[in-house]
Design an enzyme around this catalytic site. Structure first.
Site, PDB file in Angstrom:
ATOM      1  N   ASP A   9      -0.186   6.226  10.347  1.00  0.00           N
ATOM      2  CA  ASP A   9      -1.051   5.381   9.528  1.00  0.00           C
ATOM      3  C   ASP A   9      -2.325   5.123  10.323  1.00  0.00           C
ATOM      4  OD1 ASP A   9      -1.832   3.532   7.467  1.00  0.00           O
ATOM      5  OD2 ASP A   9      -1.112   1.891   8.729  1.00  0.00           O
ATOM      6  N   ASP A  11      -5.064   2.187   9.630  1.00  0.00           N
ATOM      7  CA  ASP A  11      -5.384   0.771   9.825  1.00  0.00           C
ATOM      8  C   ASP A  11      -4.177   0.017  10.373  1.00  0.00           C
ATOM      9  OD1 ASP A  11      -7.873   1.371   8.645  1.00  0.00           O
ATOM     10  OD2 ASP A  11      -7.010   1.086   6.661  1.00  0.00           O
ATOM     11  N   ASP A 127       2.337   0.167  10.306  1.00  0.00           N
ATOM     12  CA  ASP A 127       2.493  -1.252  10.614  1.00  0.00           C
ATOM     13  C   ASP A 127       2.975  -2.054   9.420  1.00  0.00           C
ATOM     14  OD1 ASP A 127      -0.059  -0.759   9.418  1.00  0.00           O
ATOM     15  OD2 ASP A 127      -0.695  -2.766  10.025  1.00  0.00           O
TER      16      ASP A 127
END
Length: 162
Positions: A9, A11, A127
């Site tokens: 991922d 961000d 996250d």
């Protein structure tokens, strides 16, 4: 030898979106701890609309660039991110960010999707659990948790799985 597929991922994993938001709006430093996620989401959207090139200049997460470079020797790496549908600049910004920080390692390796569970692979470092991350068929490495708080822990874990 076929390398295992590793999705990363952007961000909150390789790009420090939270830090940039905090720079633009100091009241939102450490926004993951915000008590009302819906209100937070609306505030973040407004910041992004007011700063449409925000995704171009995010600082990297500490240790991410180095760890990803080393992991690329052992894994087939792709960057898997969700862009803001209502902010077309986010699509371009993410592409520019990958090129600026990863050069040829990121060339033609950016996938933008709101359904991460549709992709086939061995590992996903993310996250969050949204946008299909928690339903990913491979192993979801939940970045920023007590088990995987930083890139040192993620790197060590992934090296043990080769």
């Amino acid at each position: 030898m076929n390398k295992k597929i590793l999705y990363l991922d952007m961000d909150g994993v390789v790009a420090d979106f939270e830090k940039r938001i905090g720079e633009l709006e100091p009241s939102l430093i450490n926004f993951k701890d915000h008590p009302d996620q819906e209100v937070l989401s609306n505030k973040i959207d407004q910041i992004c609309y007011a700063n449409p090139d925000i995704f171009h200049d995010l600082p990297p997460i500490e240790g991410a660039i180095e760890a990803v470079g080393k992991l690329a020797e052992q894994y087939e790496i792709f960057f898997l991110s969700t862009a803001m549908w209502s902010l077309p600049q986010s699509f371009t910004g993410k592409r520019i960010w990958i090129e600026d920080h990863f050069g040829n390692l990121g060339r033609k390796r950016l996938i933008l999707s709101h359904r991460k569970d549709l992709l086939k692979g061995d590992f996903l470092v993310d996250d969050r659990t949204k946008n299909g991350a928690s339903e990913f068929e491979g192993e979801h490495i939940h970045f920023g948790t007590s088990k995987f708080p930083d890139w040192d822990s993620v790197y060590a874990y992934l090296c043990s799985k080769v």
